[in-house]
Design an enzyme around this catalytic site. Sequence first.
Site, PDB file in Angstrom:
ATOM      1  N   ASP A   1      54.675  50.077  91.411  1.00 29.93           N
ATOM      2  CA  ASP A   1      53.538  49.541  90.654  1.00 29.93           C
ATOM      3  C   ASP A   1      53.941  49.379  89.191  1.00 29.93           C
ATOM      4  O   ASP A   1      54.770  50.141  88.685  1.00 29.93           O
ATOM      5  CB  ASP A   1      52.343  50.512  90.703  1.00 29.93           C
ATOM      6  CG  ASP A   1      51.620  50.493  92.046  1.00 29.93           C
ATOM      7  OD1 ASP A   1      51.956  49.667  92.914  1.00 29.93           O
ATOM      8  OD2 ASP A   1      50.699  51.324  92.217  1.00 29.93           O
TER       9      ASP A   1
ATOM     10  N   ARG B   1      55.179  41.626  93.572  1.00 28.35           N
ATOM     11  CA  ARG B   1      53.730  41.475  93.630  1.00 28.35           C
ATOM     12  C   ARG B   1      53.320  40.932  92.261  1.00 28.35           C
ATOM     13  O   ARG B   1      53.767  41.454  91.231  1.00 28.35           O
ATOM     14  CB  ARG B   1      53.072  42.832  93.871  1.00 28.35           C
ATOM     15  CG  ARG B   1      51.545  42.788  93.817  1.00 28.35           C
ATOM     16  CD  ARG B   1      50.934  44.188  93.678  1.00 28.35           C
ATOM     17  NE  ARG B   1      51.304  45.047  94.794  1.00 28.35           N
ATOM     18  CZ  ARG B   1      51.359  46.379  94.696  1.00 28.35           C
ATOM     19  NH1 ARG B   1      51.090  46.984  93.547  1.00 28.35           N
ATOM     20  NH2 ARG B   1      51.705  47.110  95.731  1.00 28.35           N
TER      21      ARG B   1
HETATM   22  C1  LIG Z   1      46.953  44.990  95.821  1.00 24.40           C
HETATM   23  C2  LIG Z   1      46.815  45.136  94.340  1.00 24.40           C
HETATM   24  C3  LIG Z   1      47.773  45.834  93.628  1.00 24.40           C
HETATM   25  C4  LIG Z   1      47.679  45.936  92.224  1.00 24.40           C
HETATM   26  N1  LIG Z   1      48.692  46.536  91.522  1.00 24.40           N
HETATM   27  C5  LIG Z   1      48.635  46.553  90.167  1.00 24.40           C
HETATM   28  C6  LIG Z   1      49.714  47.049  89.365  1.00 24.40           C
HETATM   29  O1  LIG Z   1      50.744  47.513  89.876  1.00 24.40           O
HETATM   30  N2  LIG Z   1      49.580  47.026  88.001  1.00 24.40           N
HETATM   31  C7  LIG Z   1      48.476  46.497  87.389  1.00 24.40           C
HETATM   32  O2  LIG Z   1      48.422  46.454  86.162  1.00 24.40           O
HETATM   33  N3  LIG Z   1      47.429  46.039  88.122  1.00 24.40           N
HETATM   34  C8  LIG Z   1      47.480  46.045  89.470  1.00 24.40           C
HETATM   35  N4  LIG Z   1      46.416  45.548  90.195  1.00 24.40           N
HETATM   36  C9  LIG Z   1      45.126  45.247  89.505  1.00 24.40           C
HETATM   37  C10 LIG Z   1      45.105  43.846  88.950  1.00 24.40           C
HETATM   38  O3  LIG Z   1      45.978  43.753  87.849  1.00 24.40           O
HETATM   39  C11 LIG Z   1      43.673  43.452  88.493  1.00 24.40           C
HETATM   40  O4  LIG Z   1      43.275  44.329  87.470  1.00 24.40           O
HETATM   41  C12 LIG Z   1      42.634  43.476  89.581  1.00 24.40           C
HETATM   42  O5  LIG Z   1      43.143  42.983  90.802  1.00 24.40           O
HETATM   43  C13 LIG Z   1      41.401  42.620  89.167  1.00 24.40           C
HETATM   44  O6  LIG Z   1      41.733  41.280  89.045  1.00 24.40           O
HETATM   45  P1  LIG Z   1      41.512  40.197  90.220  1.00 24.40           P
HETATM   46  O7  LIG Z   1      42.733  39.324  90.222  1.00 24.40           O
HETATM   47  O8  LIG Z   1      41.264  40.880  91.513  1.00 24.40           O
HETATM   48  O9  LIG Z   1      40.284  39.306  89.853  1.00 24.40           O
HETATM   49  P2  LIG Z   1      39.143  39.439  88.730  1.00 24.40           P
HETATM   50  O10 LIG Z   1      39.630  38.696  87.517  1.00 24.40           O
HETATM   51  O11 LIG Z   1      38.705  40.859  88.593  1.00 24.40           O
HETATM   52  O12 LIG Z   1      37.987  38.642  89.423  1.00 24.40           O
HETATM   53  C14 LIG Z   1      37.965  37.219  89.441  1.00 24.40           C
HETATM   54  C15 LIG Z   1      36.824  36.722  90.292  1.00 24.40           C
HETATM   55  O13 LIG Z   1      37.045  37.092  91.662  1.00 24.40           O
HETATM   56  C16 LIG Z   1      35.796  37.387  92.284  1.00 24.40           C
HETATM   57  N5  LIG Z   1      35.815  38.806  92.701  1.00 24.40           N
HETATM   58  C17 LIG Z   1      36.607  39.783  92.214  1.00 24.40           C
HETATM   59  N6  LIG Z   1      36.360  40.938  92.845  1.00 24.40           N
HETATM   60  C18 LIG Z   1      35.396  40.703  93.736  1.00 24.40           C
HETATM   61  C19 LIG Z   1      34.706  41.506  94.688  1.00 24.40           C
HETATM   62  N7  LIG Z   1      34.966  42.800  94.843  1.00 24.40           N
HETATM   63  N8  LIG Z   1      33.744  40.907  95.445  1.00 24.40           N
HETATM   64  C20 LIG Z   1      33.445  39.596  95.291  1.00 24.40           C
HETATM   65  N9  LIG Z   1      34.068  38.781  94.405  1.00 24.40           N
HETATM   66  C21 LIG Z   1      35.034  39.326  93.640  1.00 24.40           C
HETATM   67  C22 LIG Z   1      34.719  37.125  91.241  1.00 24.40           C
HETATM   68  O14 LIG Z   1      34.288  35.794  91.380  1.00 24.40           O
HETATM   69  C23 LIG Z   1      35.470  37.331  89.937  1.00 24.40           C
HETATM   70  O15 LIG Z   1      34.903  36.675  88.866  1.00 24.40           O
HETATM   71  C24 LIG Z   1      46.532  45.390  91.569  1.00 24.40           C
HETATM   72  C25 LIG Z   1      45.561  44.694  92.301  1.00 24.40           C
HETATM   73  C26 LIG Z   1      45.692  44.546  93.670  1.00 24.40           C
HETATM   74  C27 LIG Z   1      44.650  43.740  94.396  1.00 24.40           C
END
Ligand SMILES: Cc1cc2nc3c(=O)[nH]c(=O)nc-3n(C[C@H](O)[C@H](O)[C@H](O)COP(=O)(O)OP(=O)(O)OC[C@H]3O[C@@H](n4cnc5c(N)ncnc54)[C@H](O)[C@@H]3O)c2cc1C
Length: 303
Positions: A132, A180
């Site tokens: 990560d 990732r």
């Molecule tokens: C598998 C995985 C591993 C990760 N590993 C890391 C890492 O190693 N380091 C790191 O810094 N971050 C990590 N992250 C976190 C990542 O950086 C984001 O902070 C997090 O995923 C939120 O961003 P998003 O891309 O999901 O979308 P967001 O920008 O949070 O959401 C965009 C849009 O998607 C829709 N949406 C989002 N969530 C939902 C929901 N629950 N239900 C319905 N609609 C929704 C909405 O329309 C929202 O406006 C990881 C995330 C995932 C999924």
Amino acid sequence: MSNVTRNFFLFLSQNKALNNSAKKWGLRLGASKVVAGVTIEEAMTSIQTLNQSGLKATVDHLGEFVTEANEAEEARKACIEIIEAIHSQQIDSQISVKLTKLGLDISPDLCMDNMRSILDAAKDTGNFINIDMEDYARYQATLDILFELRNTYDNVGTVLQSYLYRGMEDLDDLKGIPLRIVKGAYKENEDVAMQTKEAIDANFLRMIQKHLLNGGYTAIATHDHHIIENVKTFTTDNEIPKDQFEFQMLYGFRHELQLALAKEGYTFRTYVPFGKDWYGYFMRRLAERPQNVAFAVRGMLSK
Ligand SMILES: Cc1cc2nc3c(=O)[nH]c(=O)nc-3n(C[C@H](O)[C@H](O)[C@H](O)COP(=O)(O)OP(=O)(O)OC[C@H]3O[C@@H](n4cnc5c(N)ncnc54)[C@H](O)[C@@H]3O)c2cc1C
């Protein structure tokens, strides 16, 4: 969510006293919706259920920012136990690790030794370890360790965050390494990280497309259906085979969409966190989305 609220939860995520108390509480505040239990057995049971519905997993034994060598040693041992449990129970799951949990802040050499031991165990059972990406203060150290490990091991990859200005450039050095790609979860200074959703989203797509076109295996980790639709169109238009990429989301988020993507024939991997050290992870999830705060409040009231 407003920046003030986001910053408030990110601030809470780093509070060491609350983190220590939370270890003694067990899963509270609705955390059980997004954390798959406290023990390895509970995590394995949750993953088996995911596997039965066509979802692969990557499991994360929660914890970060360890300052004592014995804690890093405990983390190494736990990781190896997880690798063995996955193998003996024939579970379809990789492992995600955080280097600060394996001693990065104590000494990079200690962290490197722990990683080598974990990678040897993973190699013996044909498994893959994803590192990560944590906050920017550990970014270069994490990449340095990855590059060193890649000289010996091919079963290790890492994460790039699209909020960082340098992400696009770093992809040049990471050609051929499984990555990732995410938007980024930490509070970073505007000198190093973009601050608006528009800029971060646009860079997210650019980075995903670049790594795919470079021929690198790409995990697109997001809950954002706009990004997912865009990637589907891009990969079809550019004839990128389905075995060169996968989608990932966190345990407890958009489960129906996870199942739908797997049904459409995409590789889907759920990130499954577990363990008593759930506090920092949970606070970062609250920072991301107001609905998460709503279920935390419901969780609090139901206790
Ligand atoms: C598998 C995985 C591993 C990760 N590993 C890391 C890492 O190693 N380091 C790191 O810094 N971050 C990590 N992250 C976190 C990542 O950086 C984001 O902070 C997090 O995923 C939120 O961003 P998003 O891309 O999901 O979308 P967001 O920008 O949070 O959401 C965009 C849009 O998607 C829709 N949406 C989002 N969530 C939902 C929901 N629950 N239900 C319905 N609609 C929704 C909405 O329309 C929202 O406006 C990881 C995330 C995932 C999924």
